[in-house]
Scaffold this motif. Sequence first.
Motif, PDB file in Angstrom:
ATOM      1  N   THR A 134       0.836  -1.201   0.000  1.00 51.11           N
ATOM      2  CA  THR A 134       0.000   0.000   0.000  1.00 51.11           C
ATOM      3  C   THR A 134       0.872   1.253   0.000  1.00 51.11           C
ATOM      4  OG1 THR A 134      -0.099  -0.118   2.390  1.00 51.11           O
ATOM      5  CG2 THR A 134      -1.954  -1.059   1.173  1.00 51.11           C
ATOM      6  N   GLU A 135       1.520   1.487   1.141  1.00 54.36           N
ATOM      7  CA  GLU A 135       2.268   2.731   1.268  1.00 54.36           C
ATOM      8  C   GLU A 135       3.484   2.749   0.339  1.00 54.36           C
ATOM      9  OE1 GLU A 135       4.081   5.307   4.893  1.00 54.36           O
ATOM     10  OE2 GLU A 135       2.716   3.694   5.396  1.00 54.36           O
ATOM     11  N   TYR A 136       4.154   1.590   0.232  1.00 57.23           N
ATOM     12  CA  TYR A 136       5.387   1.555  -0.540  1.00 57.23           C
ATOM     13  C   TYR A 136       5.213   0.842  -1.874  1.00 57.23           C
ATOM     14  CZ  TYR A 136       7.839   3.396   3.466  1.00 57.23           C
ATOM     15  OH  TYR A 136       8.259   4.204   4.477  1.00 57.23           O
ATOM     16  N   VAL A 137       4.004   0.897  -2.422  1.00 54.64           N
ATOM     17  CA  VAL A 137       3.762   0.132  -3.648  1.00 54.64           C
ATOM     18  C   VAL A 137       4.590   0.682  -4.821  1.00 54.64           C
ATOM     19  CG1 VAL A 137       1.719   1.469  -4.277  1.00 54.64           C
ATOM     20  CG2 VAL A 137       1.977  -0.847  -5.129  1.00 54.64           C
ATOM     21  N   TYR A 138       4.806   1.991  -4.838  1.00 53.04           N
ATOM     22  CA  TYR A 138       5.530   2.597  -5.964  1.00 53.04           C
ATOM     23  C   TYR A 138       7.002   2.166  -5.989  1.00 53.04           C
ATOM     24  CZ  TYR A 138       7.015   6.403  -9.082  1.00 53.04           C
ATOM     25  OH  TYR A 138       7.548   7.131 -10.109  1.00 53.04           O
ATOM     26  N   PRO A 139       7.757   2.364  -4.879  1.00 55.43           N
ATOM     27  CA  PRO A 139       9.136   1.854  -4.908  1.00 55.43           C
ATOM     28  C   PRO A 139       9.196   0.345  -5.097  1.00 55.43           C
ATOM     29  CG  PRO A 139       8.626   2.858  -2.783  1.00 55.43           C
ATOM     30  CD  PRO A 139       7.497   3.158  -3.675  1.00 55.43           C
ATOM     31  N   ILE A 142       8.997  -0.317  -8.746  1.00 51.33           N
ATOM     32  CA  ILE A 142      10.231   0.079  -9.433  1.00 51.33           C
ATOM     33  C   ILE A 142      11.309  -0.970  -9.191  1.00 51.33           C
ATOM     34  CG2 ILE A 142      11.951   1.898  -9.723  1.00 51.33           C
ATOM     35  CD1 ILE A 142      10.002   3.843  -8.505  1.00 51.33           C
ATOM     36  N   ALA A 143      11.367  -1.480  -7.951  1.00 50.51           N
ATOM     37  CA  ALA A 143      12.358  -2.513  -7.650  1.00 50.51           C
ATOM     38  C   ALA A 143      12.103  -3.741  -8.518  1.00 50.51           C
ATOM     39  CB  ALA A 143      12.298  -2.870  -6.168  1.00 50.51           C
ATOM     40  N   ALA A 145      10.823  -3.703 -11.502  1.00 53.18           N
ATOM     41  CA  ALA A 145      11.311  -3.373 -12.849  1.00 53.18           C
ATOM     42  C   ALA A 145      12.829  -3.509 -12.912  1.00 53.18           C
ATOM     43  CB  ALA A 145      10.875  -1.961 -13.229  1.00 53.18           C
ATOM     44  N   ILE A 146      13.524  -3.125 -11.825  1.00 49.52           N
ATOM     45  CA  ILE A 146      14.986  -3.242 -11.814  1.00 49.52           C
ATOM     46  C   ILE A 146      15.401  -4.709 -11.917  1.00 49.52           C
ATOM     47  CG2 ILE A 146      17.035  -2.930 -10.379  1.00 49.52           C
ATOM     48  CD1 ILE A 146      15.829  -0.384  -9.327  1.00 49.52           C
ATOM     49  N   LEU A 148      13.701  -7.050 -13.318  1.00 51.08           N
ATOM     50  CA  LEU A 148      13.425  -7.493 -14.688  1.00 51.08           C
ATOM     51  C   LEU A 148      14.558  -7.058 -15.620  1.00 51.08           C
ATOM     52  CD1 LEU A 148      11.482  -8.781 -16.692  1.00 51.08           C
ATOM     53  CD2 LEU A 148      10.373  -6.589 -16.958  1.00 51.08           C
ATOM     54  N   VAL A 149      15.019  -5.804 -15.431  1.00 52.23           N
ATOM     55  CA  VAL A 149      16.129  -5.314 -16.262  1.00 52.23           C
ATOM     56  C   VAL A 149      17.373  -6.168 -16.041  1.00 52.23           C
ATOM     57  CG1 VAL A 149      17.758  -3.410 -16.526  1.00 52.23           C
ATOM     58  CG2 VAL A 149      15.327  -2.957 -16.513  1.00 52.23           C
TER      59      VAL A 149
END
Lengths: 193, 479
Positions: A134-139, A142-143, A145-146, A148-149
């Motif tokens: 909930t609170e940290y869903v955005y980071p 992104i983690a 996605a990192i 996956l990269v």
Amino acid sequence: MIKFTFYLFSLVLIFAASRVITVKNPVHAALFLVLTFFSSAAIWLLLQAEFLAMVLILVYVGAVMVLFLFVLMMLNINFDTLREGFVRHLPLAIFVGLVILAEMVLVVGAWDHAMPTEVAAGSNTAALGSILYTEYVYPFEIAAAILLVAMIAAIALTMRPHTRAKYQKPEQQVKVRREDRLRIIKMDAETKD
Amino acid sequence: MTLTLNTTLILPEIIMLTMACVILVLDAYLPKNLKNLTYQLTQGTLIATAILIFATYPEKSELAMNGMFVNDVMSTILKLFILLIVFLAFLYSRQYLQDRKLLKGEYLVLGLFATLGMMIMVSANSLLTIYLGLELLSLSLYTMVAINRDSQQASEAAMKYFVLGALASGMLLYGMSIIYGVTGTLDLNAIAQAISQTTEHKTILVFGLVFIVIGLAFKLGAVPFHVWIPDVYQGAPTAVTLFIASAPKIAAFAMLIRLLADGMQSLHGDWQNILILLSILSMAIGNIIAIAQTNIKRMLAYSTIAHVGYLLLGILTGTKDGYAASMFYVLVYTLMTVGGFGMILLLSRAGFEAERLEDFKGLNQRNPWYAAVMLILMLSMAGIPPMLGFWAKWAVLAQVVQAGLVWLAIIAVIFAIIGVFYYLRVIKLMYFDDAEDLTPITANTDMKIALSANAILILMLGLMPSGLISLCLGALGVN
């Protein structure tokens, strides 16, 4: 009962940890390290920190130590050469050890020993999950996605779909005919100059 | 607990991530004769994201994702420019990569992920998102440098880039953790508030600040943390150099503004001195060592270092006008760089890299139009009126004088004049030397049009710079 379990696992932990640095065979040392991790995971469970216990087993025992074992078994390291110079480096090693010991005594001495008696109700796995999603869903995303990269990078840089290795194909070698290999050319006789 | 996710604000980022994953999977299953589709989809994604960003143009600063994401005018303009530059970068490098069998799906997908990382950095409002965006960008870039696996030079460059980049990330993270330790928060607005209210722990704060500035300087390539730039620029395939040299600088600028201006404006007196030192050294080393280069990629690398010095000039004034001047500078810089490396890509062909200065000899005889394009780009980089680059230098120097640092402005002008030499040498080679290599220059029509438009844009904006300048001023809330 809890006390008994605690002392049992602690004894196993101390025994295994000391064996890690005393056994001759590095593969055995790695296996003793696995035992150390298991025992500390059990002690964490006693403290009701079940998430840490699970992560320790899944990540360290399941992934990191298995990788360690693979490396130890695959690389043929000559351990005798690594052990050379033990006496020569002993004074330095003792010095570093004493410094670390002094630091640990300082830290533990300054530490307030009060153990948390009441642990918050509910599982801390659920608590971590609910804050992470909930609170940290955005980071968190992104983690993801990192990671996956990192995966794309590892594949893009190492996979070679068209191998340049040359194989022999016996079934074709057997079936070869004279016409495939030999060419008869008619040409005029050459004169010497 | 109340959650303010405001998902609509991060729609561009969501679309970008989704499309990158879709293209990744699709590319693995596309038949050989449809491989062009990957490229078209990638460019389409960039355009679609740009349209979405334009559609959500904010009136004022809006927060999303529990305050970790900020959507303001500055982030919108920077994102639009990033997308434009990446679009041009892919367009210029398509033929080059195709000739070298490097135009694989992974390359384009990594480019999209790098772009996503830049967008996250530009919109970051928390130390956590800044760092994660930076890592997403950096990891993609390391891989892109190494994408030509058979080239020893490229692998070496990637290794250097990776090791130094990891070191810089560590420095940055160390500084961030110290700041977090003192203020107890990751949110940049809360950090700014905490720093302005407290007077204790000043030494520890400055300690953390120094580490953050070192990390930033590494990423920007400011002297003395610049050693990786020439080697990486030279070693990487030119298409990747083009990518690294352009859009990520916009993201790095945003990172500077978010960390130093938004988060630690109260420590301005402390970071100003560090930035002055970095700026002078960058302008000096960049401009002087560039003169000795014979490789044009290496020359442009040192030119980048010098430009970073000028970019820092605006920021170190610590005023909103100064930040706007630096923003103008970075946008102009990327427009020029993308064109400059685009010209190198244009002159390269299968089996031939136009990376020596001599390869530009007699370009006027071979093709007067492209010689004129390069002329405009070089004059603009040198900062000669009426090109756009002149106004960029003018803007930052005016702010430095306004801030009372006249001596610094004089140093900057002296090094700018020294720098003119190596740009003029390229022009001399193009116009006054005879061509040795008379191979006709061939390129796709889209590249010809885009490269010409790029140069004409620099000339036209140079004649009428007020629009872009007022855009930058508006982005930082200056009227």
